[in-house]
Design an enzyme around this catalytic site. Structure first.
Site, short mmCIF file in Angstrom:
data_model
loop_
_atom_site.label_atom_id
_atom_site.label_comp_id
_atom_site.label_asym_id
_atom_site.label_seq_id
_atom_site.Cartn_x
_atom_site.Cartn_y
_atom_site.Cartn_z
N ASP A 187 1.09 -1.24 0.00
CA ASP A 187 -0.18 -0.30 -0.26
C ASP A 187 0.55 1.14 0.25
O ASP A 187 2.02 1.37 1.13
CB ASP A 187 -1.11 0.04 1.29
N ASN A 195 -2.42 13.34 -4.52
CA ASN A 195 -3.49 13.66 -5.27
C ASN A 195 -3.72 15.17 -4.88
O ASN A 195 -3.98 15.53 -5.68
CB ASN A 195 -4.53 13.29 -5.31
N HIS A 200 -4.38 14.58 -9.49
CA HIS A 200 -4.68 13.40 -9.96
C HIS A 200 -4.08 12.88 -11.21
O HIS A 200 -3.72 11.07 -11.06
CB HIS A 200 -6.27 12.47 -10.39
N ASP A 204 -1.96 9.47 -11.06
CA ASP A 204 -2.21 8.36 -11.99
C ASP A 204 -0.51 7.73 -12.70
O ASP A 204 -0.56 6.63 -12.24
CB ASP A 204 -3.53 8.73 -12.89
N GLU A 230 -4.73 2.35 -4.04
CA GLU A 230 -3.51 2.51 -4.36
C GLU A 230 -2.84 1.21 -3.25
O GLU A 230 -1.49 1.47 -2.43
CB GLU A 230 -2.53 3.73 -3.42
#
Length: 316
Positions: A187, A195, A200, A204, A230
């Site tokens: 994680d 973000n 965002h 990505d 994530e």
């Protein structure tokens, strides 16, 4: 003037000589196809072997006269038979058990006769073979369908639906054959901050770079997926928990050093990892995921950027 004004419905169609030639060749030449069988687990001498065959009848067993010869004492001399059926394309591939002593299994289910699909796992004795095929247009068509259904569109990794089905299959194999099997949940730490700070699109791109780093760290027989936003889940067959922890630690170190240059910003983060090994307390995929989640929670709770199992921190 609109092009339709000159349209003549009775005008002859122009012949494409390349297409006509190709059609003639397909009708008159022998059909070409390859069935591919990869040994995913079993005897050390067979592990990793790839058998590429294209005949109408394929025999699997211990005897030297088989097409796929496997060094496994729990496999019968002539154990199973594979029969491809095709016309202009490969239509079906059928596997039959030949009254073997210990049976033939496909994806964990005992069979007498079964239709194989690309990606199926054939279990005979203590050996697991992964089946795939190479059949021109048909293969490309099925590959596209499989990709749409099984992969995450952003990272190109397998998606959650696929990995849970794969996990259930692996559990059946491990339980019956008493094989080693570990999983890792990764994680990204504080991903929301990426973000929020950079947008965002940056998030990505960072996810894609993380996914590539993970994929390049794995062996051929390992499977990786984007499990959640994530989160990433790794399936590691034939692997004890110590080996899984070492792999997770290598990935953790790589990502700790990694940075993403995005629109003038240098973006960095870390990952936390939870690791667990299959044991008698694991009843299904849900309980296996619950076990690795406990390990991941401890990793997060004790400071992040570390690899842990449910009981203790792993020093590797």
């Amino acid at each position: 003037m609109d092009n339709n004004d000159n349209f003549d419905p009775f005008e002859k169609t122009v012949v494409d000589p390349l297409k006509v030639r190709s059609t003639i060749d397909e009708d008159t030449s022998e059909h070409q196809f390859n069935l591919i069988f990869t040994v995913m687990s079993g005897n050390e001498t067979d592990f990793g072997k790839v058998f590429t065959l294209n005949q109408d009848r394929i025999l699997i067993g211990r005897d030297k006269d088989n097409d796929i010869i496997l060094d496994d004492s729990k496999i019968s001399k002539v154990h199973s038979e594979i029969n491809p059926i095709f016309s202009n394309v490969l239509e079906q591939v059928i596997i039959k058990d030949l009254d073997s002593t210990n049976g033939t299994y496909v994806n964990g289910i005992l069979i007498k006769q079964n239709i194989l699909k690309s990606g199926d796992k054939i279990e005979i004795g203590e050996t697991v073979l992964r089946f795939s095929y190479n059949d021109e247009v048909e293969e490309r068509y099925h590959a596209k369908l499989f990709t749409f259904a099984s992969t995450d569109s952003l990272t190109g990794m397998y998606n959650k639906r696929f990995i849970l089905n794969e996990l259930e299959t692996q559990i059946k194999i491990v339980r019956r054959n008493q094989r080693l099997f570990s999983i890792v949940m990764l994680d990204i730490d504080d991903f929301k901050a990426i973000n929020d700070s950079y947008g965002h699109l940056a998030g990505d791109e960072y996810l894609k770079k993380i996914a590539l780093t993970i994929s390049r760290s794995l062996r051929e027989q390992d499977t990786a997926s984007r499990f959640g936003g994530e989160e990433f889940l790794l399936l590691l067959p034939e692997t004890m928990i110590d080996g899984a922890c070492k792999l997770a630690e290598r990935i953790r170190q790589k990502i700790e050093k990694m940075k993403l240059d995005f629109q003038g910003h240098s973006i960095k983060s870390t990952i936390s990892a939870g690791v667990t090994q299959y044991g008698p307390e694991i009843s299904d995929a849900e309980s296996f995921i619950r076990s690795v989640d406990i390990a991941l929670y401890r990793s997060k709770n004790e400071g992040k950027n570390r690899v842990m199992i449910a009981e203790k921190k792993i020093n590797v």
